[in-house]
Motif scaffolding. Structure first.
Motif, short mmCIF file in Angstrom:
data_model
loop_
_atom_site.label_atom_id
_atom_site.label_comp_id
_atom_site.label_asym_id
_atom_site.label_seq_id
_atom_site.Cartn_x
_atom_site.Cartn_y
_atom_site.Cartn_z
N GLY A 1 0.82 -1.20 0.00
CA GLY A 1 0.00 0.00 0.00
C GLY A 1 0.85 1.25 0.00
O GLY A 1 2.09 1.18 -0.01
N ASP A 2 0.18 2.41 0.00
CA ASP A 2 0.89 3.68 0.03
C ASP A 2 0.05 4.70 0.79
O ASP A 2 -1.17 4.56 0.92
CB ASP A 2 1.18 4.19 -1.39
N ILE A 3 0.72 5.74 1.29
CA ILE A 3 0.07 6.78 2.08
C ILE A 3 0.76 8.10 1.80
O ILE A 3 1.97 8.14 1.54
CB ILE A 3 0.11 6.44 3.59
N ASP A 4 0.00 9.20 1.81
CA ASP A 4 0.57 10.52 1.59
C ASP A 4 0.54 11.32 2.89
O ASP A 4 -0.06 10.88 3.88
CB ASP A 4 -0.15 11.24 0.45
N PRO A 5 1.16 12.49 2.94
CA PRO A 5 1.22 13.26 4.19
C PRO A 5 -0.14 13.66 4.76
O PRO A 5 -0.25 13.93 5.96
CB PRO A 5 2.05 14.50 3.81
N THR A 6 -1.18 13.73 3.94
CA THR A 6 -2.51 14.11 4.43
C THR A 6 -3.28 12.95 5.02
O THR A 6 -4.38 13.13 5.52
CB THR A 6 -3.33 14.74 3.30
N ASN B 1 -4.05 3.80 0.65
CA ASN B 1 -4.49 2.67 -0.16
C ASN B 1 -3.77 1.44 0.35
O ASN B 1 -2.53 1.38 0.34
CB ASN B 1 -4.17 2.89 -1.64
N ALA B 2 -4.50 0.43 0.80
CA ALA B 2 -3.91 -0.77 1.38
C ALA B 2 -4.54 -2.01 0.79
O ALA B 2 -5.75 -2.04 0.51
CB ALA B 2 -4.08 -0.78 2.90
N ASN B 3 -3.71 -3.05 0.58
CA ASN B 3 -4.17 -4.31 0.01
C ASN B 3 -3.54 -5.48 0.76
O ASN B 3 -2.37 -5.42 1.14
CB ASN B 3 -3.78 -4.41 -1.47
N ILE B 4 -4.33 -6.52 0.95
CA ILE B 4 -3.87 -7.76 1.59
C ILE B 4 -4.31 -8.92 0.72
O ILE B 4 -5.49 -9.01 0.34
CB ILE B 4 -4.44 -7.93 3.01
N ILE B 5 -3.36 -9.80 0.38
CA ILE B 5 -3.65 -11.01 -0.39
C ILE B 5 -3.09 -12.20 0.37
O ILE B 5 -1.91 -12.18 0.76
CB ILE B 5 -3.03 -10.95 -1.80
N HIS B 6 -3.90 -13.21 0.58
CA HIS B 6 -3.43 -14.37 1.34
C HIS B 6 -4.04 -15.65 0.78
O HIS B 6 -5.23 -15.68 0.44
CB HIS B 6 -3.77 -14.24 2.82
N GLN B 7 -3.22 -16.68 0.71
CA GLN B 7 -3.67 -18.01 0.27
C GLN B 7 -4.11 -18.78 1.50
O GLN B 7 -3.29 -19.21 2.32
CB GLN B 7 -2.53 -18.73 -0.45
N LEU B 8 -5.43 -18.93 1.66
CA LEU B 8 -5.97 -19.59 2.85
C LEU B 8 -5.84 -21.10 2.78
O LEU B 8 -5.82 -21.77 3.81
CB LEU B 8 -7.44 -19.19 3.04
N GLY B 9 -5.78 -21.65 1.58
CA GLY B 9 -5.64 -23.09 1.39
C GLY B 9 -5.11 -23.36 0.01
O GLY B 9 -4.69 -22.45 -0.71
N GLN B 10 -5.12 -24.64 -0.37
CA GLN B 10 -4.60 -24.98 -1.68
C GLN B 10 -5.44 -24.38 -2.80
O GLN B 10 -4.92 -24.05 -3.87
CB GLN B 10 -4.54 -26.50 -1.85
N ARG B 11 -6.74 -24.18 -2.55
CA ARG B 11 -7.63 -23.70 -3.60
C ARG B 11 -8.27 -22.35 -3.30
O ARG B 11 -8.89 -21.77 -4.18
CB ARG B 11 -8.74 -24.74 -3.85
N LEU B 12 -8.15 -21.85 -2.10
CA LEU B 12 -8.88 -20.64 -1.70
C LEU B 12 -7.90 -19.48 -1.46
O LEU B 12 -6.92 -19.61 -0.74
CB LEU B 12 -9.69 -20.90 -0.43
N ARG B 13 -8.17 -18.34 -2.12
CA ARG B 13 -7.37 -17.14 -1.95
C ARG B 13 -8.28 -15.97 -1.59
O ARG B 13 -9.34 -15.80 -2.18
CB ARG B 13 -6.58 -16.81 -3.22
N ALA B 14 -7.86 -15.15 -0.62
CA ALA B 14 -8.64 -14.01 -0.16
C ALA B 14 -7.88 -12.72 -0.44
O ALA B 14 -6.66 -12.66 -0.33
CB ALA B 14 -8.93 -14.13 1.34
N LYS B 15 -8.64 -11.68 -0.82
CA LYS B 15 -8.07 -10.36 -1.09
C LYS B 15 -8.93 -9.29 -0.43
O LYS B 15 -10.16 -9.34 -0.50
CB LYS B 15 -8.00 -10.10 -2.60
N VAL B 16 -8.26 -8.33 0.20
CA VAL B 16 -8.95 -7.21 0.85
C VAL B 16 -8.27 -5.92 0.39
O VAL B 16 -7.04 -5.80 0.45
CB VAL B 16 -8.91 -7.31 2.38
N ALA B 17 -9.06 -4.96 -0.08
CA ALA B 17 -8.55 -3.66 -0.51
C ALA B 17 -9.32 -2.57 0.23
O ALA B 17 -10.55 -2.61 0.30
CB ALA B 17 -8.71 -3.49 -2.02
N VAL B 18 -8.57 -1.61 0.79
CA VAL B 18 -9.17 -0.53 1.58
C VAL B 18 -8.62 0.80 1.07
O VAL B 18 -7.42 0.92 0.79
CB VAL B 18 -8.85 -0.69 3.08
N GLN B 19 -9.49 1.80 0.97
CA GLN B 19 -9.09 3.15 0.58
C GLN B 19 -9.64 4.15 1.58
O GLN B 19 -10.84 4.14 1.89
CB GLN B 19 -9.61 3.48 -0.82
N VAL B 20 -8.74 4.99 2.10
CA VAL B 20 -9.11 6.01 3.08
C VAL B 20 -8.79 7.38 2.49
O VAL B 20 -7.67 7.63 2.03
CB VAL B 20 -8.35 5.81 4.40
#
Length: 332
Positions: free
Chosen positions: A120-125, A129-148
């Motif tokens: 992710g990235d952040i500015d002085p104000t 923008n943040a993102n998380i990607i994780h493989q929960l199992g052999q077949r399942l992948r989760a993604k979370v994206a947040v914008q502030v």
């Protein structure tokens, strides 16, 4: 639609942008005859990826134009952690400084992919923008994206991808608000019918007080056909149509054609793009021209042996008499 001085540790691998490859399936033998089945390995169905990456080959050929001046410094602090500093000066987009960070975990899925991935990235104000990607199992992948923006959550998106042997099912939830009863739910499904053909569909449901009747449902179909080095992909719905064609003409040349039709606005745009890659010259060039008479190009050049990369962007619209020029320097 990614670098560090010679004295620092090598940067972590970039975040994965596509679904990991399916592990190889070995041939099974008949228990009575001991003979392998007659179906060739090349004819067996493979995972088609996600609908999100349906037009990825063509999109990667299109140049990503920018305006103004950009300076980026990348530094790898370890094999798993990398930071970046970006200064952007532009008369169109907001100018300023951004701090970015990328962390790649130790859960190794294949030689080129590891999880979890946080970037992710952040500015002085405080815009984040943040993102998380994780493989929960052999077949399942989760993604979370947040914008502030301005200390408020402006966008939240959660996606789960389930990868079968010959299909991918995805569920995405965007901006859920239980108190106001609003949000967006999108379901994707893509199935390989043959080694060359994959078909699927998308169901999008949006609920909110500002919508006619309080909710809306949109259904669309999708497909992709691959023949050697050629790929045709299409998304078709009541709102319009999106068709892409990609051809790898040689080891150094790729061509892409894109057609977007908006039925509601009764507008259509066609784009022809190409990419020239010259590894011996450390040069990458992308160019495009569309039906609105907009011509764009981006040139990327590695300044060996220094850890520098130079980027030059230009975009010209003949009918509107608009011209935008951008230059960037990446250190590391």
């Amino acid at each position: 639609m990614g670098n560090v001085s010679a004295s620092s540790a090598p940067p972590p691998p970039p975040p994965p942008t596509s679904v990991p490859a399916v592990p190889l399936q070995f041939e099974k033998t008949d228990s009575t005859t001991g003979v392998a089945p007659s179906t060739p390995i090349s004819d067996r169905l493979e995972n088609p990826g996600t609908i999100e990456d349906l037009h990825k080959k063509c999109k990667d050929v299109l140049p990503v134009n920018f305006e103004g001046a950009k300076l980026m410094l990348n530094k790898g602090l370890s094999n798993h952690f990398q930071i970046s500093h970006t200064i952007n000066m532009s008369s169109i987009t907001p100018s300023g400084y951004k701090f970015g960070a990328t962390y790649v975990g130790t859960k190794q899925i294949c030689p080129t992919e590891a999880y979890p991935v946080l970037f992710g990235d952040i500015d002085p104000t405080g815009n984040l923008n943040a993102n998380i990607i994780h493989q929960l199992g052999q077949r399942l992948r989760a993604k979370v994206a947040v914008q502030v923006q301005r200390s408020k959550f402006t966008a939240v998106q959660m996606t789960n991808d389930y990868r079968g042997d010959a299909y991918t099912a995805s569920v995405t939830l965007g901006n859920p608000d239980i108190l106001n009863g609003s949000g967006v739910l999108v379901m994707h499904y893509l199935q390989s019918l043959s080694p060359s053909l994959a078909l699927g569909g998308e169901l999008a449901y949006q609920r909110g007080p500002g919508l006619p009747g309080g909710h809306i449902v949109v259904v669309s179909a999708a497909g992709r056909y691959t023949n050697g080095e050629s790929t045709i992909s299409c998304s078709l719905g009541l709102a319009g149509c999106h068709v892409c064609f990609h051809q790898k003409a040689s080891q150094n040349l790729q061509v892409g054609v894109e057609l977007e039709i908006n039925a509601r606005l009764q507008e259509s745009t066609g784009t022809i793009a190409y990419q020239v890659d010259l590894p011996k010259a450390d040069l990458l060039f992308r160019g495009s021209v569309d039906s609105n008479w907009t011509v764009g190009a981006v040139l990327e050049k590695k300044l060996q042996p220094l850890p520098f990369s130079f980027a030059l962007s230009g975009m010209l619209n003949h009918t509107k008499q608009q011209f935008r020029l951008g230059c960037g320097l990446i250190i590391g």
